[in-house]
Design a protein around this motif. Structure first.
Motif, PDB file in Angstrom:
ATOM      1  N   VAL A 104     -22.479   9.512  41.640  1.00 15.92           N
ATOM      2  CA  VAL A 104     -21.307   8.686  41.935  1.00 15.92           C
ATOM      3  C   VAL A 104     -21.563   7.231  41.556  1.00 15.92           C
ATOM      4  CG1 VAL A 104     -19.897   7.746  43.820  1.00 15.92           C
ATOM      5  CG2 VAL A 104     -20.404  10.191  43.737  1.00 15.92           C
ATOM      6  N   ALA A 145     -18.645  16.122  42.908  1.00 13.14           N
ATOM      7  CA  ALA A 145     -19.139  14.747  43.030  1.00 13.14           C
ATOM      8  C   ALA A 145     -19.003  13.996  41.712  1.00 13.14           C
ATOM      9  CB  ALA A 145     -20.601  14.756  43.490  1.00 13.14           C
ATOM     10  N   THR A 148     -15.280  13.399  40.796  1.00 16.12           N
ATOM     11  CA  THR A 148     -14.715  12.346  41.642  1.00 16.12           C
ATOM     12  C   THR A 148     -15.284  10.983  41.277  1.00 16.12           C
ATOM     13  OG1 THR A 148     -14.464  13.938  43.451  1.00 16.12           O
ATOM     14  CG2 THR A 148     -14.344  11.603  44.015  1.00 16.12           C
ATOM     15  N   GLY A 149     -16.587  10.901  41.085  1.00 15.67           N
ATOM     16  CA  GLY A 149     -17.198   9.628  40.712  1.00 15.67           C
ATOM     17  C   GLY A 149     -16.611   9.077  39.425  1.00 15.67           C
ATOM     18  N   TYR A 191     -17.101   7.899  49.002  1.00 18.81           N
ATOM     19  CA  TYR A 191     -17.597   9.104  48.345  1.00 18.81           C
ATOM     20  C   TYR A 191     -19.014   9.434  48.792  1.00 18.81           C
ATOM     21  CZ  TYR A 191     -13.619   8.422  45.180  1.00 18.81           C
ATOM     22  OH  TYR A 191     -12.363   8.261  44.651  1.00 18.81           O
ATOM     23  N   PHE A 414     -13.546  14.505  49.226  1.00 19.82           N
ATOM     24  CA  PHE A 414     -13.340  13.243  48.522  1.00 19.82           C
ATOM     25  C   PHE A 414     -11.875  12.819  48.558  1.00 19.82           C
ATOM     26  CE2 PHE A 414     -17.024  15.329  46.525  1.00 19.82           C
ATOM     27  CZ  PHE A 414     -17.988  14.353  46.735  1.00 19.82           C
ATOM     28  N   THR A 417     -11.240  11.050  51.829  1.00 20.24           N
ATOM     29  CA  THR A 417     -11.646   9.640  51.824  1.00 20.24           C
ATOM     30  C   THR A 417     -10.682   8.807  50.974  1.00 20.24           C
ATOM     31  OG1 THR A 417     -13.130   9.815  49.906  1.00 20.24           O
ATOM     32  CG2 THR A 417     -14.049  10.337  52.059  1.00 20.24           C
ATOM     33  N   ASP A 418     -10.162   9.391  49.887  1.00 20.73           N
ATOM     34  CA  ASP A 418      -9.180   8.680  49.070  1.00 20.73           C
ATOM     35  C   ASP A 418      -7.911   8.397  49.862  1.00 20.73           C
ATOM     36  OD1 ASP A 418     -10.547   8.301  46.692  1.00 20.73           O
ATOM     37  OD2 ASP A 418      -9.977  10.251  45.881  1.00 20.73           O
TER      38      ASP A 418
END
Length: 440
Positions: A104, A145, A148-149, A191, A414, A417-418
């Motif tokens: 990330v 991961a 998303t990163g 993240y 994720f 968290t977004d």
């Protein structure tokens, strides 16, 4: 047939063409041209095209886009991504799930140079994914991961999407860059927390921690100095007022080329590949610009944007509820088009609506910056949101051994968290504006 009906039909035809995989630029241009003819006739259309196309692509501010894209392409070809990942992994490997966290952070660091989500995801994934799988990471966590990163390339300067928004809304690109940093930092922290929670709840998804020695951390840190130098010179010069964003991009290209040559990572073939990639992507973006201008001009003739603005203005709905509706609209729209197309198509219509509303007493410039960061945040979400999620598809192409449904399951934490980050940005605009007010 009323002009409003024609406007609605144009919009519907555009979505239909996109759904059947017609190239985005054509899917916007053809309904726009047909609608323009229906509303005004052939001759007015030809008169519009005579000046509109040249007027759009000859804008000096647009030169910053291919320049930053070339810098990112050279960085990709020059192999700077591996050094970033190795350093992040040396720092975070001591924690369970540390390699996923390192992926990330490497995506965030590389995105701050490349400006491209696709390039960031593909480049870091090629370095990180094999290592993660080799030491025992589950396919679900590894692909989720990295996918998303990679989305942070949408938000982190020099994001192409960010620059396009600034150009469309006539905002200062430097201030837009500054407004993006705190939200991007919150994203990275969110993240990393999501990964920590996942590996705690599902220990089998990540192997035991592998701590690096101080010597290994120091050695890997020495290899990332080129990225630090490029970032410091380019963005330090821009924020310090030494040169404009366009000049900074040009200087960044010179530095990146020089450093990759000195490292022995660049040759004529790789440089030609970087130039070719930049030309192809820039051409695609400029064609989307032309297509978006065509349909936006036709929609303006149909009075659809004006009707929408008037309707929203007369509704007894709190502005924050309107903003929440706009964010949901962008998430849904992300299921059928990429972030660049969304920005070019919707901002000319929605921006005046938002600017006409009162949000926490914000001034016009602050409101424009805040709205831009919100849009880019939602674009990030759209990059991994089912059932499309461009970054998920990119990861699926690189990780054929992991079913796509597994990656979609992996991105759920994720996305949580977004959602929290988006809510924070809506409720507290100062999250995005604090750095702008401090440094300008």
């Amino acid at each position: 047939m009323s002009s409003l009906s024609i406007g609605l039909m144009m919009f519907g035809a555009m979505l239909l063409l996109m759904a059947v995989r017609v190239p985005i630029a054509i899917a916007m241009f053809v309904p726009g041209a047909v609608g323009y003819i229906a509303l005004s006739g052939w001759l007015p259309l030809l008169a519009h095209l005579k000046g509109a196309v040249y007027g759009r692509v000859s804008v000096y501010d647009l030169s910053v886009i291919p320049l930053f894209m070339l810098m990112g392409a050279v960085a990709v070809q020059g192999g700077l991504s591996k050094a970033l990942f190795d350093f992040a992994n040396a720092l975070l490997g001591r924690f369970k799930g540390g390699m996923a966290m390192a992926g990330v952070l490497a995506c965030a660091a590389f995105g701050s140079i490349s400006g491209s989500t696709v390039a960031t995801t593909a480049t870091i994934a090629q370095v990180a994914y094999p290592q993660m799988r080799r030491i025992g990471y589950s396919g679900r966590l590894a692909t989720a991961a990295l996918a998303t990163g990679g989305t942070m390339g949408v938000l982190l300067p020099p994001s192409v999407t960010l620059m396009v928004y600034a150009i469309l809304t006539e905002q200062n690109i430097t201030k837009m860059f500054l407004a993006a940093y705190v939200p991007a930092l919150i994203a990275a922290i969110g993240y990393i927390i999501a990964i920590a929670v996942v590996v705690r709840l599902h220990p089998r998804q990540a192997p035991a921690a592998q701590a690096a020695s101080r010597a290994e951390v120091f050695a890997s840190g020495l290899k990332v100095w080129p990225i630090v130098a490029i970032f410091a010179v380019v963005f330090g010069g821009i924020y310090g007022g030494l040169f404009t964003a366009t000049e900074g991009a040009a200087i960044g290209n010179v530095l990146t080329c020089a450093i990759t040559l000195l490292r022995g990572e660049m040759d004529a073939g790789k440089f030609v590949a970087a130039v070719r990639t930049t030309a192809q992507t820039s051409g695609m973006i400029f064609l989307i610009f032309i297509g978006a201008d065509m349909i936006n001009a036709a929609l303006a003739l149909s009075q659809l944007p004006a009707q929408l603005s008037s309707m929203v203005g007369h509704l007894a709905i709190p502005p924050l509820l309107v903003m929440a509706g706009v964010m949901v609209f962008y998430i849904l729209l992300g299921c059928v088009m990429d972030e660049m197309s969304m920005i070019l198509l919707t901002v000319p219509t929605l921006f005046p609506v938002i600017m006409g509303m009162d949000f926490f007493g914000l001034g016009g410039a602050d409101k424009a910056l805040w709205f831009g960061i919100l849009i880019l945040t939602v674009c990030e979400i759209g990059m991994i949101f089912p059932p499309v999620g461009l970054n998920v598809y990119i990861m699926n192409g690189l990780a054929r051994d992991v079913p796509m449904v597994e990656t979609y399951k992996g991105v759920v934490p994720f996305l949580v968290t977004d959602g929290l980050r988006l809510s924070l940005l809506i409720a507290f605009p100062a999250t995005a504006l604090w750095l702008v007010h401090r440094l300008t």
